[in-house]
Write an enzyme that holds these catalytic residues in place. Structure first.
Site, PDB file in Angstrom:
ATOM      1  N   HIS A  80       0.606  -1.399   0.194  1.00 23.06           N
ATOM      2  CA  HIS A  80       0.223   0.180  -0.202  1.00 23.06           C
ATOM      3  C   HIS A  80       1.437   1.491  -0.376  1.00 23.06           C
ATOM      4  CE1 HIS A  80       1.118  -0.787   4.343  1.00 23.06           C
ATOM      5  NE2 HIS A  80       1.109   0.710   3.951  1.00 23.06           N
ATOM      6  N   SER A  82       0.497   5.779   0.274  1.00 26.74           N
ATOM      7  CA  SER A  82      -0.145   6.925   0.388  1.00 26.74           C
ATOM      8  C   SER A  82      -1.885   7.015  -0.929  1.00 26.74           C
ATOM      9  CB  SER A  82       0.738   8.791   0.749  1.00 26.74           C
ATOM     10  OG  SER A  82       1.042   8.355  -1.208  1.00 26.74           O
ATOM     11  N   VAL A  86      -2.065  -2.469  -3.106  1.00 30.81           N
ATOM     12  CA  VAL A  86      -2.226  -3.181  -4.810  1.00 30.81           C
ATOM     13  C   VAL A  86      -2.276  -4.751  -3.611  1.00 30.81           C
ATOM     14  CG1 VAL A  86      -0.836  -4.477  -5.659  1.00 30.81           C
ATOM     15  CG2 VAL A  86      -0.554  -1.898  -5.409  1.00 30.81           C
ATOM     16  N   LYS A  99      -4.562  -2.808  -9.185  1.00 29.19           N
ATOM     17  CA  LYS A  99      -4.065  -1.499  -7.914  1.00 29.19           C
ATOM     18  C   LYS A  99      -4.905  -0.481  -7.848  1.00 29.19           C
ATOM     19  CE  LYS A  99      -1.363   1.584  -9.878  1.00 29.19           C
ATOM     20  NZ  LYS A  99       0.307   1.927 -10.476  1.00 29.19           N
ATOM     21  N   ASP A 193      10.088   9.277 -12.940  1.00 32.18           N
ATOM     22  CA  ASP A 193      10.449   8.620 -12.346  1.00 32.18           C
ATOM     23  C   ASP A 193      11.192   7.290 -12.110  1.00 32.18           C
ATOM     24  OD1 ASP A 193       9.618   8.945  -9.787  1.00 32.18           O
ATOM     25  OD2 ASP A 193       8.309   8.005  -9.039  1.00 32.18           O
TER      26      ASP A 193
END
Length: 347
Positions: A80, A82, A86, A99, A193
């Protein structure tokens, strides 16, 4: 396994990956300006309507079928963050990772969810990007059904408590560079990212890139939003408050270089508070690998990726031609056997 759900602003324009069956053509270019809050709210609502039209379909073994959310059987929690959770689920005989992200009235958060959906659906033909079977959009949440991988690399490092061998990093490098190259050349998308938590590994030794919520649409090969991404993996040009220029995929090349150092040494290369680490990225010499512990080609690859001047970093075509990458693409490395061994050693 905890997962890091960093979700970011989506690009304007249509949902190329969500508008029905997977399509091969390039998506329309976005308008080169930042929309107002009201126009962005309107845009997100329209994109959500497009996505909802294809909600509830799963593509399994090449067959697209209508599915009922009630047919998803919960198996166990995976992790998990914020912005979501999943879980491992079963649909008929297929095990998948689901998800789940809550729907909110915040257009910024919803655009991130839509971006993740869009990219993962567009990338159905890339073997180096986690595969999406389909998704469900309800009044309360968005559930994305993906292939179930074994772990992400940050959790793996924590669990095995040792660096990843250079030969394994070689295979990882090939997969991640090819995934990033695919996004850039086929869809004009930049991940933004790249970090160990967004690189997945399965029990068969397959390596894939995931989490595209903050990916950005490139305009003339450049990105313009500087807010997206984890700052600890950003290049100096994205952290510099005095730099107002756009940036390109070589910012992801820096993130890739930092990731290589972390995997090879077993720890993130900067120490201190987050402010301290960001200051070091901006002001200190970039990290390097110890030539006494690693091959010259590997050391040179890291050095080339971690150049303070982004114009001095290689692009993806150059990375694919680098001797370290070429060598590890050619040789056979049993990633599956190594993974089973290290997981067995740590219980």
């Amino acid at each position: 396994m905890e997962r890091d759900f960093d979700l970011g602003m989506g690009r304007p324009g249509g949902l190329g990956g969500l508008g029905g069956e997977p399509i091969m053509q390039q998506m329309p270019q976005p308008a080169p300006h930042h929309p107002s809050r009201s126009s962005n709210d309107h845009n997100v609502k329209n994109l959500m309507k497009q996505a909802e039209e294809n909600s509830g379909y799963l593509t399994l073994q090449g067959n697209r079928r209508k599915a009922d959310l009630k047919e998803l059987q919960f198996v166990e929690d995976i992790g998990h963050g914020s912005c979501g959770t999943v879980t491992k689920c079963r649909y008929k005989s297929v095990i998948m990772a689901v998800k789940t992200m809550p729907r909110t009235s915040n257009s910024y958060e919803m655009s991130r969810i839509l971006m993740d959906l869009d990219v993962i659906c567009l990338s159905f033909d890339c073997p180096y990007i986690v595969r999406c079977f389909g998704y469900f959009i309800t009044n309360f949440d968005v559930r994305v059904c993906m292939e179930c991988m074994a772990t992400c690399l940050d959790r793996l490092l924590i669990r095995i408590k040792q660096p990843i061998p250079e030969r394994i990093i070689g295979k990882l490098s090939v997969s991640i560079i090819k995934a990033l190259h695919y996004l850039k050349t086929k869809h004009q998308i930049m991940h933004r990212d790249v970090k160990p938590s967004n690189i997945l590994l399965d029990w068969s030794g397959v390596i894939k890139l995931c989490d595209f919520g903050i990916a950005g649409r490139l305009i003339e090969s450049r990105a313009h939003s500087k807010q997206a991404g984890c700052p600890l993996y950003m290049g100096p040009e994205r952290l510099d408050p005095n730099n107002f220029d756009s940036y390109d995929i070589r910012s992801d090349v820096w993130s890739f270089g930092v990731t290589l150092v972390e995997l090879a040494t077993g720890q993130y290369p900067y120490a201190g508070t987050e402010f301290d680490m960001m200051s070091k990225i901006l002001n200190d010499e970039p990290p390097r690998l110890d030539p006494a512990k690693f091959s010259p080609d590997f050391c040179q690859l890291v050095e080339s990726c971690l150049q303070r001047d982004p114009t001095m970093r290689p692009n993806y075509d150059m990375l694919l031609q680098h001797p370290f990458v070429v060598h590890h693409e050619k040789i056979e490395t049993d990633v599956e056997e190594w993974f089973a061994d290290v997981m067995g050693e740590c219980g």
